[in-house]
Design a protein around this motif. Structure first.
Motif, PDB file in Angstrom:
ATOM      1  N   SER A 139       4.492  -0.048  11.832  1.00  0.00           N
ATOM      2  CA  SER A 139       4.710   1.388  11.952  1.00  0.00           C
ATOM      3  C   SER A 139       5.993   1.626  12.735  1.00  0.00           C
ATOM      4  O   SER A 139       6.240   0.963  13.748  1.00  0.00           O
ATOM      5  CB  SER A 139       3.546   2.046  12.681  1.00  0.00           C
ATOM      6  N   ASP A 157       9.028   4.877  13.838  1.00  0.00           N
ATOM      7  CA  ASP A 157       9.449   6.276  13.800  1.00  0.00           C
ATOM      8  C   ASP A 157      10.751   6.424  14.576  1.00  0.00           C
ATOM      9  O   ASP A 157      11.214   5.498  15.228  1.00  0.00           O
ATOM     10  CB  ASP A 157       8.370   7.218  14.331  1.00  0.00           C
ATOM     11  N   SER A 185       8.359   9.211  10.175  1.00  0.00           N
ATOM     12  CA  SER A 185       7.457   8.098  10.477  1.00  0.00           C
ATOM     13  C   SER A 185       7.278   7.238   9.237  1.00  0.00           C
ATOM     14  O   SER A 185       7.151   7.753   8.130  1.00  0.00           O
ATOM     15  CB  SER A 185       6.081   8.622  10.909  1.00  0.00           C
ATOM     16  N   SER A 211       5.006   3.861   7.724  1.00  0.00           N
ATOM     17  CA  SER A 211       3.880   2.955   7.876  1.00  0.00           C
ATOM     18  C   SER A 211       3.915   2.005   6.689  1.00  0.00           C
ATOM     19  O   SER A 211       3.939   2.441   5.537  1.00  0.00           O
ATOM     20  CB  SER A 211       2.571   3.752   7.897  1.00  0.00           C
ATOM     21  N   CYS A 217       2.295  -1.738   5.063  1.00  0.00           N
ATOM     22  CA  CYS A 217       1.282  -2.775   5.187  1.00  0.00           C
ATOM     23  C   CYS A 217       1.162  -3.548   3.876  1.00  0.00           C
ATOM     24  O   CYS A 217       1.517  -3.054   2.813  1.00  0.00           O
ATOM     25  CB  CYS A 217      -0.072  -2.170   5.564  1.00  0.00           C
ATOM     26  N   GLU A 270       6.114   7.162   4.028  1.00  0.00           N
ATOM     27  CA  GLU A 270       7.136   7.784   4.874  1.00  0.00           C
ATOM     28  C   GLU A 270       6.807   9.273   4.967  1.00  0.00           C
ATOM     29  O   GLU A 270       6.642   9.941   3.948  1.00  0.00           O
ATOM     30  CB  GLU A 270       8.513   7.582   4.252  1.00  0.00           C
ATOM     31  N   CYS A 300      -2.952   2.113   5.079  1.00  0.00           N
ATOM     32  CA  CYS A 300      -2.601   1.123   6.103  1.00  0.00           C
ATOM     33  C   CYS A 300      -3.535   1.194   7.312  1.00  0.00           C
ATOM     34  O   CYS A 300      -3.555   0.265   8.128  1.00  0.00           O
ATOM     35  CB  CYS A 300      -1.150   1.295   6.543  1.00  0.00           C
ATOM     36  N   ASN A 301      -4.315   2.255   7.437  1.00  0.00           N
ATOM     37  CA  ASN A 301      -5.293   2.370   8.519  1.00  0.00           C
ATOM     38  C   ASN A 301      -6.615   1.698   8.157  1.00  0.00           C
ATOM     39  O   ASN A 301      -7.496   1.589   8.994  1.00  0.00           O
ATOM     40  CB  ASN A 301      -5.549   3.842   8.851  1.00  0.00           C
TER      41      ASN A 301
END
Length: 109
Positions: A11, A13, A28, A30, A32, A52, A89-90
């Protein structure tokens, strides 16, 4: 290639830049690793999902890295329905699965 994929994973930013200049929008990223289903994939290809976000837009892409003759090759593709992938990705790595049917076949290399 493994090192290049690691550089793109995580991640990021621009909050430090925004803190210095409030006119700059917060962006930001992220990234994965993901698994593609519905397509024969080689162990030599590493797929990353990129999300993004910024106040004015959201962009989702599939980055596919492979080892070329003398360099790492990168293919970038979009999705037919990116909304269903938001926040992937979480999720646990075992749940980071993308159907190839949702990937637009046109690639920018």
């Amino acid at each position: 290639m493994k090192q290049v994929v690691q550089w793109f994973t995580g991640s990021f930013d621009n909050s430090q830049q925004v803190a210095k200049n409030s006119a700059v929008p917060l962006v930001s990223l992220s990234d994965c690793r993901v698994k593609l289903t519905g397509v024969d994939s080689s162990d030599d290809v590493q797929n990353l999902y990129l999300q993004e976000t910024s106040p004015g837009f959201e962009r989702d892409r599939l980055y596919s890295f492979s080892q070329g003759n003398s360099a790492v090759t990168l293919g970038v593709r979009s999705f037919g329905n990116a909304g269903i992938l938001s926040g992937i990705c979480n999720r646990p790595e075992s749940e980071r699965v993308i159907s190839y049917q949702n990937v637009v076949p046109i690639s920018c290399n």
